[in-house]
Write a protein that holds these residues in place. Structure first.
Motif, PDB file in Angstrom:
ATOM      1  N   GLN A   9     -11.690 -99.435  26.467  1.00  4.96           N
ATOM      2  CA  GLN A   9     -11.309-100.359  27.538  1.00  4.96           C
ATOM      3  C   GLN A   9     -12.010-100.050  28.861  1.00  4.96           C
ATOM      4  N   LYS A  10     -12.314 -98.782  29.107  1.00  4.03           N
ATOM      5  CA  LYS A  10     -12.748 -98.359  30.438  1.00  4.03           C
ATOM      6  C   LYS A  10     -14.243 -98.084  30.568  1.00  4.03           C
ATOM      7  N   PHE A  11     -14.905 -97.721  29.489  1.00  8.38           N
ATOM      8  CA  PHE A  11     -16.314 -97.349  29.594  1.00  8.38           C
ATOM      9  C   PHE A  11     -17.174 -98.558  29.941  1.00  8.38           C
ATOM     10  N   PRO A  12     -18.298 -98.342  30.642  1.00  7.25           N
ATOM     11  CA  PRO A  12     -19.181 -99.465  30.967  1.00  7.25           C
ATOM     12  C   PRO A  12     -19.796-100.081  29.722  1.00  7.25           C
ATOM     13  N   SER A  13     -20.088-101.371  29.804  1.00 10.30           N
ATOM     14  CA  SER A  13     -20.680-102.093  28.669  1.00 10.30           C
ATOM     15  C   SER A  13     -22.192-102.130  28.748  1.00 10.30           C
ATOM     16  N   THR A  14     -22.748-101.613  29.839  1.00  8.26           N
ATOM     17  CA  THR A  14     -24.197-101.562  30.016  1.00  8.26           C
ATOM     18  C   THR A  14     -24.674-100.120  29.890  1.00  8.26           C
ATOM     19  N   PRO A  15     -25.977 -99.897  29.663  1.00  7.57           N
ATOM     20  CA  PRO A  15     -26.478 -98.528  29.488  1.00  7.57           C
ATOM     21  C   PRO A  15     -26.110 -97.617  30.652  1.00  7.57           C
ATOM     22  N   GLY A  16     -25.771 -96.383  30.332  1.00  3.84           N
ATOM     23  CA  GLY A  16     -25.381 -95.439  31.366  1.00  3.84           C
ATOM     24  C   GLY A  16     -25.247 -94.039  30.812  1.00  3.84           C
ATOM     25  N   LYS A  17     -24.694 -93.148  31.636  1.00  4.84           N
ATOM     26  CA  LYS A  17     -24.570 -91.737  31.282  1.00  4.84           C
ATOM     27  C   LYS A  17     -23.123 -91.280  31.438  1.00  4.84           C
ATOM     28  N   VAL A  18     -22.696 -90.429  30.498  1.00  2.00           N
ATOM     29  CA  VAL A  18     -21.344 -89.881  30.482  1.00  2.00           C
ATOM     30  C   VAL A  18     -21.445 -88.364  30.407  1.00  2.00           C
ATOM     31  N   LEU A  19     -20.685 -87.671  31.249  1.00  2.00           N
ATOM     32  CA  LEU A  19     -20.671 -86.212  31.291  1.00  2.00           C
ATOM     33  C   LEU A  19     -19.299 -85.713  30.864  1.00  2.00           C
ATOM     34  N   GLU A  20     -19.274 -84.684  30.026  1.00  2.00           N
ATOM     35  CA  GLU A  20     -18.004 -84.039  29.688  1.00  2.00           C
ATOM     36  C   GLU A  20     -17.990 -82.632  30.250  1.00  2.00           C
ATOM     37  N   PHE A  21     -16.934 -82.315  31.006  1.00  2.00           N
ATOM     38  CA  PHE A  21     -16.673 -80.934  31.410  1.00  2.00           C
ATOM     39  C   PHE A  21     -15.952 -80.230  30.266  1.00  2.00           C
ATOM     40  N   ALA A  22     -16.253 -78.949  30.067  1.00  2.00           N
ATOM     41  CA  ALA A  22     -15.533 -78.117  29.090  1.00  2.00           C
ATOM     42  C   ALA A  22     -15.509 -78.766  27.714  1.00  2.00           C
ATOM     43  N   SER A  23     -16.691 -79.020  27.171  1.00  2.00           N
ATOM     44  CA  SER A  23     -16.798 -79.722  25.878  1.00  2.00           C
ATOM     45  C   SER A  23     -16.295 -78.898  24.709  1.00  2.00           C
ATOM     46  N   GLY A  24     -16.194 -77.583  24.878  1.00  2.00           N
ATOM     47  CA  GLY A  24     -15.654 -76.747  23.810  1.00  2.00           C
ATOM     48  C   GLY A  24     -16.507 -76.798  22.556  1.00  2.00           C
ATOM     49  N   SER A  25     -15.891 -77.099  21.431  1.00  2.00           N
ATOM     50  CA  SER A  25     -16.602 -77.130  20.155  1.00  2.00           C
ATOM     51  C   SER A  25     -17.533 -78.322  20.028  1.00  2.00           C
ATOM     52  N   GLY A  26     -17.370 -79.317  20.893  1.00  2.00           N
ATOM     53  CA  GLY A  26     -18.159 -80.545  20.790  1.00  2.00           C
ATOM     54  C   GLY A  26     -17.509 -81.610  19.935  1.00  2.00           C
ATOM     55  N   MET A  27     -16.274 -81.347  19.473  1.00  2.00           N
ATOM     56  CA  MET A  27     -15.628 -82.296  18.565  1.00  2.00           C
ATOM     57  C   MET A  27     -15.398 -83.658  19.215  1.00  2.00           C
ATOM     58  N   HIS A  28     -14.992 -83.650  20.482  1.00  2.00           N
ATOM     59  CA  HIS A  28     -14.671 -84.921  21.124  1.00  2.00           C
ATOM     60  C   HIS A  28     -15.923 -85.729  21.425  1.00  2.00           C
ATOM     61  N   ILE A  29     -16.898 -85.104  22.048  1.00  2.00           N
ATOM     62  CA  ILE A  29     -18.067 -85.856  22.476  1.00  2.00           C
ATOM     63  C   ILE A  29     -18.843 -86.407  21.284  1.00  2.00           C
ATOM     64  N   ASN A  30     -18.876 -85.654  20.190  1.00  2.00           N
ATOM     65  CA  ASN A  30     -19.569 -86.137  18.997  1.00  2.00           C
ATOM     66  C   ASN A  30     -18.764 -87.184  18.238  1.00  2.00           C
ATOM     67  N   TYR A  31     -17.458 -87.208  18.435  1.00  2.00           N
ATOM     68  CA  TYR A  31     -16.631 -88.253  17.841  1.00  2.00           C
ATOM     69  C   TYR A  31     -16.752 -89.553  18.629  1.00  2.00           C
ATOM     70  N   PHE A  32     -16.750 -89.454  19.955  1.00  2.00           N
ATOM     71  CA  PHE A  32     -16.780 -90.653  20.789  1.00  2.00           C
ATOM     72  C   PHE A  32     -18.153 -91.322  20.819  1.00  2.00           C
ATOM     73  N   ALA A  33     -19.207 -90.524  20.888  1.00  4.23           N
ATOM     74  CA  ALA A  33     -20.536 -91.058  21.178  1.00  4.23           C
ATOM     75  C   ALA A  33     -20.987 -92.186  20.245  1.00  4.23           C
ATOM     76  N   PRO A  34     -20.782 -92.102  18.931  1.00  4.30           N
ATOM     77  CA  PRO A  34     -21.266 -93.187  18.069  1.00  4.30           C
ATOM     78  C   PRO A  34     -20.628 -94.547  18.359  1.00  4.30           C
ATOM     79  N   TYR A  35     -19.474 -94.564  18.994  1.00  6.97           N
ATOM     80  CA  TYR A  35     -18.832 -95.833  19.332  1.00  6.97           C
ATOM     81  C   TYR A  35     -19.488 -96.496  20.550  1.00  6.97           C
ATOM     82  N   PHE A  36     -20.338 -95.758  21.258  1.00  8.45           N
ATOM     83  CA  PHE A  36     -20.950 -96.281  22.478  1.00  8.45           C
ATOM     84  C   PHE A  36     -22.454 -95.995  22.458  1.00  8.45           C
ATOM     85  N   PRO A  37     -23.192 -96.643  21.558  1.00  9.41           N
ATOM     86  CA  PRO A  37     -24.626 -96.318  21.410  1.00  9.41           C
ATOM     87  C   PRO A  37     -25.458 -96.641  22.650  1.00  9.41           C
TER      88      PRO A  37
END
Length: 216
Positions: free
Chosen positions: A34-62
């Motif tokens: 609902q909140k992410f931009p619909s146009t090309p852009g950049k997203v930063l994660e603080f404290a990514s840890g194992s990377g589980m979240h960022i690698n799960y989310f990223a494919p939904y927002f190519p």
């Protein structure tokens, strides 16, 4: 994955963190849709840890490029491994970032972000980290960008549920001084010092909050 909660362990590669991450990732994803931009852009994660979240989310927002960061060098290695194993194309190489040391932060003259997010750190991080988080976000966010903070919190001095009170007592029983639920009011205070304000407070499953901070 087992639904039974493992013993509390804040290390980014622990079974507890993995359990919590699988438990909360889909509700967070629905907010991001609902909140992410619909146009090309950049997203930063603080404290990514194992990377589980960022690698799960990223494919939904190519159309977005995701930039993981963490203080822990072993976590950075794990993020690269998870990204490679899952063949995720829009996750950049992770970088080391310490929210208490601004010399480790990206140069805002070279790179800014449409979204910054951080998930489940404040029950084990000292509230002083909030100052660095807000300062860093204020420097790196685009003018209309936002910071999303997810986790359990007290709300202006009160527990919003009995289970959050019990969870806080369980964290405190570990005997680590900085562990424990932090207060949304303290994050708002830190944000205001850097011209950021709480623009939305979203009730999430398991008595958590999604807090959206943007320029005041």
């Amino acid at each position: 994955m087992s639904q039974e909660r493992p013993p509390l362990d804040p290390h980014p590669l622990s079974p507890y963190v993995s359990w919590a991450g699988h438990r909360n990732r889909d509700p967070i994803l629905e907010v991001f849709k609902q909140k992410f931009p619909s146009t090309p852009g950049k997203v930063l994660e603080f404290a990514s840890g194992s990377g589980m979240h960022i690698n799960y989310f990223a494919p939904y927002f190519p159309h977005l490029t995701f930039h993981p960061t963490d203080l822990n060098e072993h976590a950075l290695e794990n993020i690269m491994r998870v990204t490679w194993e899952n063949r995720v194309q829009n996750v950049a190489r992770p970088s080391q970032l310490d929210l208490t040391r601004d010399e480790t932060w990206p140069n805002p003259d070279e790179r800014r972000f449409d979204v910054i997010f951080v998930i489940n750190i404040f029950q084990v991080a000292p509230i002083s980290v909030a100052d660095g988080m807000m300062k860093c976000a204020s420097q790196l966010l685009n003018e209309d960008g936002f910071l999303f903070v997810y986790g359990p919190f007290k709300d202006h001095g009160r527990y919003t549920t009995a289970s959050n009170h019990e969870f806080d007592q369980m964290i405190h029983s570990a005997g680590v001084s900085e562990w424990g639920l932090k207060d949304i009011a303290d994050l708002e205070k830190a944000a205001s010092a850097y011209a950021l304000g709480l623009s939305e407070k979203i009730d999430m499953p398991a008595n958590n909050f999604g807090l959206i901070f943007s320029r005041s």
